[in-house]
Write a protein that holds these residues in place. Sequence first.
Motif, PDB file in Angstrom:
ATOM      1  N   LEU A  20      30.168  50.804  39.264  1.00 46.91           N
ATOM      2  CA  LEU A  20      31.390  50.279  39.828  1.00 46.91           C
ATOM      3  C   LEU A  20      32.563  50.550  38.894  1.00 46.91           C
ATOM      4  CD1 LEU A  20      30.205  46.776  41.113  1.00 46.91           C
ATOM      5  CD2 LEU A  20      30.027  49.009  42.236  1.00 46.91           C
ATOM      6  N   SER A  21      33.718  50.775  39.494  1.00 49.86           N
ATOM      7  CA  SER A  21      34.940  50.987  38.743  1.00 49.86           C
ATOM      8  C   SER A  21      35.986  49.976  39.179  1.00 49.86           C
ATOM      9  CB  SER A  21      35.489  52.402  38.961  1.00 49.86           C
ATOM     10  OG  SER A  21      34.570  53.384  38.544  1.00 49.86           O
ATOM     11  N   CYS A  22      36.834  49.591  38.252  1.00 45.07           N
ATOM     12  CA  CYS A  22      37.973  48.731  38.541  1.00 45.07           C
ATOM     13  C   CYS A  22      39.171  49.299  37.807  1.00 45.07           C
ATOM     14  CB  CYS A  22      37.709  47.292  38.108  1.00 45.07           C
ATOM     15  SG  CYS A  22      39.161  46.212  38.239  1.00 45.07           S
ATOM     16  N   ALA A  23      40.129  49.794  38.562  1.00 45.97           N
ATOM     17  CA  ALA A  23      41.323  50.392  37.994  1.00 45.97           C
ATOM     18  C   ALA A  23      42.507  49.453  38.153  1.00 45.97           C
ATOM     19  CB  ALA A  23      41.620  51.725  38.662  1.00 45.97           C
ATOM     20  N   ALA A  24      43.182  49.182  37.059  1.00 51.32           N
ATOM     21  CA  ALA A  24      44.378  48.357  37.069  1.00 51.32           C
ATOM     22  C   ALA A  24      45.609  49.243  37.117  1.00 51.32           C
ATOM     23  CB  ALA A  24      44.427  47.456  35.838  1.00 51.32           C
ATOM     24  N   SER A  25      46.562  48.881  37.966  1.00 51.17           N
ATOM     25  CA  SER A  25      47.784  49.653  38.093  1.00 51.17           C
ATOM     26  C   SER A  25      48.958  48.712  38.295  1.00 51.17           C
ATOM     27  CB  SER A  25      47.693  50.649  39.253  1.00 51.17           C
ATOM     28  OG  SER A  25      47.532  49.977  40.489  1.00 51.17           O
ATOM     29  N   GLY A  26      50.160  49.265  38.202  1.00 53.29           N
ATOM     30  CA  GLY A  26      51.367  48.484  38.333  1.00 53.29           C
ATOM     31  C   GLY A  26      52.043  48.295  36.991  1.00 53.29           C
ATOM     32  N   SER A  27      52.873  47.269  36.923  1.00 52.69           N
ATOM     33  CA  SER A  27      53.595  46.973  35.691  1.00 52.69           C
ATOM     34  C   SER A  27      52.680  46.202  34.751  1.00 52.69           C
ATOM     35  CB  SER A  27      54.861  46.165  35.998  1.00 52.69           C
ATOM     36  OG  SER A  27      55.583  45.883  34.813  1.00 52.69           O
ATOM     37  N   ILE A  28      52.177  46.894  33.745  1.00 52.54           N
ATOM     38  CA  ILE A  28      51.225  46.297  32.808  1.00 52.54           C
ATOM     39  C   ILE A  28      51.660  46.614  31.384  1.00 52.54           C
ATOM     40  CG2 ILE A  28      48.844  46.210  32.017  1.00 52.54           C
ATOM     41  CD1 ILE A  28      48.019  47.163  34.815  1.00 52.54           C
ATOM     42  N   PHE A  29      51.856  45.580  30.614  1.00 52.43           N
ATOM     43  CA  PHE A  29      52.108  45.751  29.195  1.00 52.43           C
ATOM     44  C   PHE A  29      50.812  45.654  28.401  1.00 52.43           C
ATOM     45  CE2 PHE A  29      53.053  44.065  24.956  1.00 52.43           C
ATOM     46  CZ  PHE A  29      53.887  45.068  24.484  1.00 52.43           C
ATOM     47  N   SER A  30      49.990  44.669  28.752  1.00 58.95           N
ATOM     48  CA  SER A  30      48.727  44.508  28.061  1.00 58.95           C
ATOM     49  C   SER A  30      47.736  43.767  28.940  1.00 58.95           C
ATOM     50  CB  SER A  30      48.912  43.768  26.734  1.00 58.95           C
ATOM     51  OG  SER A  30      49.360  42.441  26.943  1.00 58.95           O
ATOM     52  N   ILE A  31      46.466  44.080  28.735  1.00 59.46           N
ATOM     53  CA  ILE A  31      45.358  43.368  29.363  1.00 59.46           C
ATOM     54  C   ILE A  31      44.361  43.058  28.252  1.00 59.46           C
ATOM     55  CG2 ILE A  31      43.498  43.420  31.041  1.00 59.46           C
ATOM     56  CD1 ILE A  31      45.097  45.419  32.655  1.00 59.46           C
ATOM     57  N   ASN A  32      44.129  41.799  28.003  1.00 60.18           N
ATOM     58  CA  ASN A  32      43.278  41.415  26.884  1.00 60.18           C
ATOM     59  C   ASN A  32      41.806  41.275  27.252  1.00 60.18           C
ATOM     60  OD1 ASN A  32      45.347  41.310  24.937  1.00 60.18           O
ATOM     61  ND2 ASN A  32      45.930  39.247  25.586  1.00 60.18           N
ATOM     62  N   VAL A  33      41.540  40.843  28.462  1.00 61.06           N
ATOM     63  CA  VAL A  33      40.172  40.600  28.905  1.00 61.06           C
ATOM     64  C   VAL A  33      40.023  41.086  30.340  1.00 61.06           C
ATOM     65  CG1 VAL A  33      38.364  38.880  29.285  1.00 61.06           C
ATOM     66  CG2 VAL A  33      40.022  38.554  27.441  1.00 61.06           C
ATOM     67  N   MET A  34      38.900  41.706  30.635  1.00 66.08           N
ATOM     68  CA  MET A  34      38.571  42.041  32.010  1.00 66.08           C
ATOM     69  C   MET A  34      37.116  41.675  32.256  1.00 66.08           C
ATOM     70  SD  MET A  34      40.634  45.610  32.746  1.00 66.08           S
ATOM     71  CE  MET A  34      40.438  45.445  34.534  1.00 66.08           C
ATOM     72  N   ALA A  35      36.830  41.292  33.489  1.00 64.25           N
ATOM     73  CA  ALA A  35      35.506  40.783  33.804  1.00 64.25           C
ATOM     74  C   ALA A  35      35.092  41.174  35.209  1.00 64.25           C
ATOM     75  CB  ALA A  35      35.472  39.261  33.657  1.00 64.25           C
ATOM     76  N   TRP A  36      33.800  41.129  35.441  1.00 64.32           N
ATOM     77  CA  TRP A  36      33.214  41.310  36.757  1.00 64.32           C
ATOM     78  C   TRP A  36      32.584  40.007  37.216  1.00 64.32           C
ATOM     79  CZ3 TRP A  36      33.835  45.420  39.865  1.00 64.32           C
ATOM     80  CH2 TRP A  36      34.196  46.642  39.297  1.00 64.32           C
ATOM     81  N   TYR A  37      32.817  39.670  38.481  1.00 63.49           N
ATOM     82  CA  TYR A  37      32.182  38.552  39.144  1.00 63.49           C
ATOM     83  C   TYR A  37      31.503  39.051  40.409  1.00 63.49           C
ATOM     84  CZ  TYR A  37      34.824  35.275  36.211  1.00 63.49           C
ATOM     85  OH  TYR A  37      35.343  34.560  35.159  1.00 63.49           O
ATOM     86  N   ARG A  38      30.604  38.244  40.940  1.00 66.61           N
ATOM     87  CA  ARG A  38      29.997  38.577  42.214  1.00 66.61           C
ATOM     88  C   ARG A  38      29.784  37.309  43.029  1.00 66.61           C
ATOM     89  NH1 ARG A  38      23.891  40.509  40.367  1.00 66.61           N
ATOM     90  NH2 ARG A  38      23.094  38.427  39.782  1.00 66.61           N
ATOM     91  N   GLN A  39      29.764  37.480  44.339  1.00 64.71           N
ATOM     92  CA  GLN A  39      29.560  36.353  45.231  1.00 64.71           C
ATOM     93  C   GLN A  39      28.820  36.811  46.476  1.00 64.71           C
ATOM     94  OE1 GLN A  39      33.121  34.283  46.499  1.00 64.71           O
ATOM     95  NE2 GLN A  39      31.966  32.397  46.868  1.00 64.71           N
ATOM     96  N   ALA A  40      27.684  36.196  46.714  1.00 67.38           N
ATOM     97  CA  ALA A  40      26.930  36.420  47.930  1.00 67.38           C
ATOM     98  C   ALA A  40      27.327  35.366  48.960  1.00 67.38           C
ATOM     99  CB  ALA A  40      25.432  36.364  47.657  1.00 67.38           C
ATOM    100  N   PRO A  41      27.189  35.649  50.258  1.00 70.27           N
ATOM    101  CA  PRO A  41      27.563  34.679  51.283  1.00 70.27           C
ATOM    102  C   PRO A  41      26.874  33.333  51.084  1.00 70.27           C
ATOM    103  CG  PRO A  41      27.163  36.810  52.280  1.00 70.27           C
ATOM    104  CD  PRO A  41      26.734  36.921  50.841  1.00 70.27           C
ATOM    105  N   GLY A  42      27.661  32.266  51.111  1.00 71.15           N
ATOM    106  CA  GLY A  42      27.129  30.929  50.947  1.00 71.15           C
ATOM    107  C   GLY A  42      26.885  30.505  49.520  1.00 71.15           C
ATOM    108  N   ASN A  43      27.083  31.402  48.580  1.00 71.00           N
ATOM    109  CA  ASN A  43      26.841  31.105  47.173  1.00 71.00           C
ATOM    110  C   ASN A  43      28.143  30.929  46.406  1.00 71.00           C
ATOM    111  OD1 ASN A  43      24.171  31.446  47.823  1.00 71.00           O
ATOM    112  ND2 ASN A  43      23.853  33.281  46.566  1.00 71.00           N
ATOM    113  N   GLN A  44      28.033  30.292  45.266  1.00 69.53           N
ATOM    114  CA  GLN A  44      29.158  30.188  44.356  1.00 69.53           C
ATOM    115  C   GLN A  44      29.435  31.541  43.712  1.00 69.53           C
ATOM    116  OE1 GLN A  44      30.913  27.237  44.856  1.00 69.53           O
ATOM    117  NE2 GLN A  44      30.766  26.609  42.712  1.00 69.53           N
ATOM    118  N   ARG A  45      30.670  31.757  43.368  1.00 68.47           N
ATOM    119  CA  ARG A  45      31.022  32.952  42.632  1.00 68.47           C
ATOM    120  C   ARG A  45      30.369  32.911  41.255  1.00 68.47           C
ATOM    121  NH1 ARG A  45      37.201  33.677  41.681  1.00 68.47           N
ATOM    122  NH2 ARG A  45      36.737  32.083  40.090  1.00 68.47           N
ATOM    123  N   GLU A  46      29.777  34.002  40.860  1.00 66.35           N
ATOM    124  CA  GLU A  46      29.018  34.084  39.627  1.00 66.35           C
ATOM    125  C   GLU A  46      29.666  35.072  38.664  1.00 66.35           C
ATOM    126  OE1 GLU A  46      24.448  35.245  38.172  1.00 66.35           O
ATOM    127  OE2 GLU A  46      25.219  35.907  40.118  1.00 66.35           O
TER     128      GLU A  46
END
Length: 122
Positions: A20-46
Motif C-alpha cells: 500500500l502507498s499513501c502520498a501526501a500532497s498540497g501545502s505541506i511544510f512538515s509531517i512528523n508522524v504518519m501511520a496506517w490504520y484499518r477498519q473492518a465492518p462492525g469493528n473498531q478502527r485499529e
Amino acid sequence: QVQLVESGGGLVQPGGSLRLSCAASGSIFSINVMAWYRQAPGNQREWVAQIDSDGSTYLADSVGGRFSISRDSVKNTIYLQMNNLKPEDTAVYSCNAPKVRATRWGPESDFWGQGTQVTVSS
C-alpha cells in the motif's frame, strides 16, 4: 488543503502480498508522524503501523513479523508492505498524518486519507 491518497489495495489470496502507498500532497511544510490504520465492518478502527520523523517504525502485535512500514521523504509517501496476508487482515486501510504543518509558523493539523480496500480471500 493537504490530501492523503492511498493506493495499492485489492483482492489477494491468503499468504499473498500487497504493498500500500499513501502520498501526501498540497501545502505541506512538515509531517512528523504518519501511520496506517484499518477498519473492518462492525469493528473498531485499529492502529496498524506508524513511522516517526526519525525513521523509527512501530507495528501492531497483530501484524508484526508480516507487515512493515517505510517512507520516501522526498515524495512525502509512506508504504505498508503486507506479506503472508490472512483473511483477518481484510479491512479498509487508511493513512493518517496527525501532525501536519502547512507553514513554518502555522498550526499542526490531523489529516486522513480516503482509504483503500484490502480483501484477503480464496
